[in-house]
Scaffold this motif. Structure first.
Motif, short mmCIF file in Angstrom:
data_model
loop_
_atom_site.label_atom_id
_atom_site.label_comp_id
_atom_site.label_asym_id
_atom_site.label_seq_id
_atom_site.Cartn_x
_atom_site.Cartn_y
_atom_site.Cartn_z
N GLU A 105 0.84 -1.21 0.00
CA GLU A 105 0.00 0.00 0.00
C GLU A 105 0.87 1.26 0.00
O GLU A 105 0.49 2.28 -0.58
N ARG A 106 2.04 1.19 0.61
CA ARG A 106 2.97 2.34 0.56
C ARG A 106 3.67 2.38 -0.79
O ARG A 106 3.89 3.45 -1.35
N GLN A 108 2.36 1.53 -3.47
CA GLN A 108 1.35 2.06 -4.40
C GLN A 108 0.99 3.50 -4.11
O GLN A 108 1.14 4.37 -4.96
N ASP A 109 0.56 3.78 -2.87
CA ASP A 109 0.03 5.11 -2.55
C ASP A 109 1.11 6.17 -2.51
O ASP A 109 0.84 7.35 -2.73
N HIS A 110 2.32 5.79 -2.12
CA HIS A 110 3.40 6.78 -1.93
C HIS A 110 4.55 6.56 -2.90
O HIS A 110 5.63 7.09 -2.69
#
Ligand code: PGA
Length: 262
Positions: A105-106, A108-110
């Motif tokens: 998720e990091r 992807q999101d960041h």
């Protein structure tokens, strides 16, 4: 042969404010105590959001709860002009034992690259935190390259920068299995975890590979944990959704009691 203590880790992601975290940790503590849980048999770690860490620390210490905790991320830097970032030094002062690094998720999101994940891992090691290095392939990667190529490449990038004696935990989390209810099969998890262990052996040596815990993560539940834990190269689980339900998570922690019956 080195004995690797199984590790069950609960990643709360962006859930539970600090008040709920106190109630949750207390209740989890009582539940595990009632079940005669011993951390020598199965180590349990929770990963609350940053704003909960101080509350979790004081609750665990004042109530003498047999639980460890960690953060979900850290800055690659020690201090300075990095608005919104959290230093490994601060996490170490809060008695965090672990820190998750490179969760998908990091990534992807960041837009966290392997370079960023490597820098964060080095920062964790520098501050005495055990990094839980997350690697895993997307469904497109799986189709194109098979299951192991991408996670092995991601891990190799980090390992090549690490001191050979650094304590690490590796979490294999296929992106397609996270939060989807569609876990990998135990055989798929075993194959990739074995490939990751072989990579550790190649880069850091056989002793490190034998001592390092490799976890599986992605839709782990009480009902499937035992099937993963039967695999020789799966040493535990990184649990998301199911880690926020006391009964479900404590049943996952108690997998040795149902490992032969499921
Ligand atoms: P999940 O999440 O257990 O909800 O699939 C796992 C994770 O993201 O670590």
């Amino acid at each position: 042969m080195v004995k690797r203590t199984p590790l069950i880790a609960g990643n709360w992601k962006m859930n539970f404010d600090h008040l709920r975290s106190i109630a949750f940790v207390q209740k989890l503590g009582w539940t595990l105590k009632d079940a005669k849980h011993s951390s020598a048999e199965v180590e349990v770690v929770v990963f609350p959001p940053f704003t909960d860490l101080r509350s979790v620390q004081t609750t665990i210490s004042s109530d003498k709860i047999d639980l460890r905790f960690g953060a979900q991320d850290l800055s690659p830097f020690d201090s300075g002009a990095h608005t919104g970032d959290i230093s490994g030094e601060f996490l170490a002062k809060l008695e965090c034992s672990y820190v998750i690094i490179g969760h998908s998720e990091r990534r992807q999101d960041h837009h966290e690259t392997d370079e960023v994940v490597t820098a964060k891992t080095l920062a964790a090691v520098k501050h005495g935190l055990v990094p839980v290095i997350c690697v895993g392939e997307t469904s497109e990667d799986l189709e194109k390259f098979g299951a192991a190529a991408v996670p092995v490449g991601q891990l190799r990038h980090v390992l090549e920068a690490l001191p050979a004696d650094a304590e690490i935990v590796v979490a294999y989390e296929p992106v397609w299995a996270i939060g989807s209810g569609q876990a990998a099969t135990p055989q798929q998890a075993q194959d990739v975890c074995a490939a990751l262990r072989a990579t550790i052996a190649e880069v850091l040596g056989a002793d490190q590979a034998a001592a390092t815990r490799v976890l599986y993560g992605g839709s782990v539940k009480a009902q499937n944990i035992a099937t993963f834990m039967r695999e020789p190269d799966v040493d535990g689980a990184l649990v998301g959704g199911a880690s926020m339900d006391i009964d479900e998570f404590s049943a996952i922690v108690r997998f040795p009691q149902h490992v032969t019956t499921v």
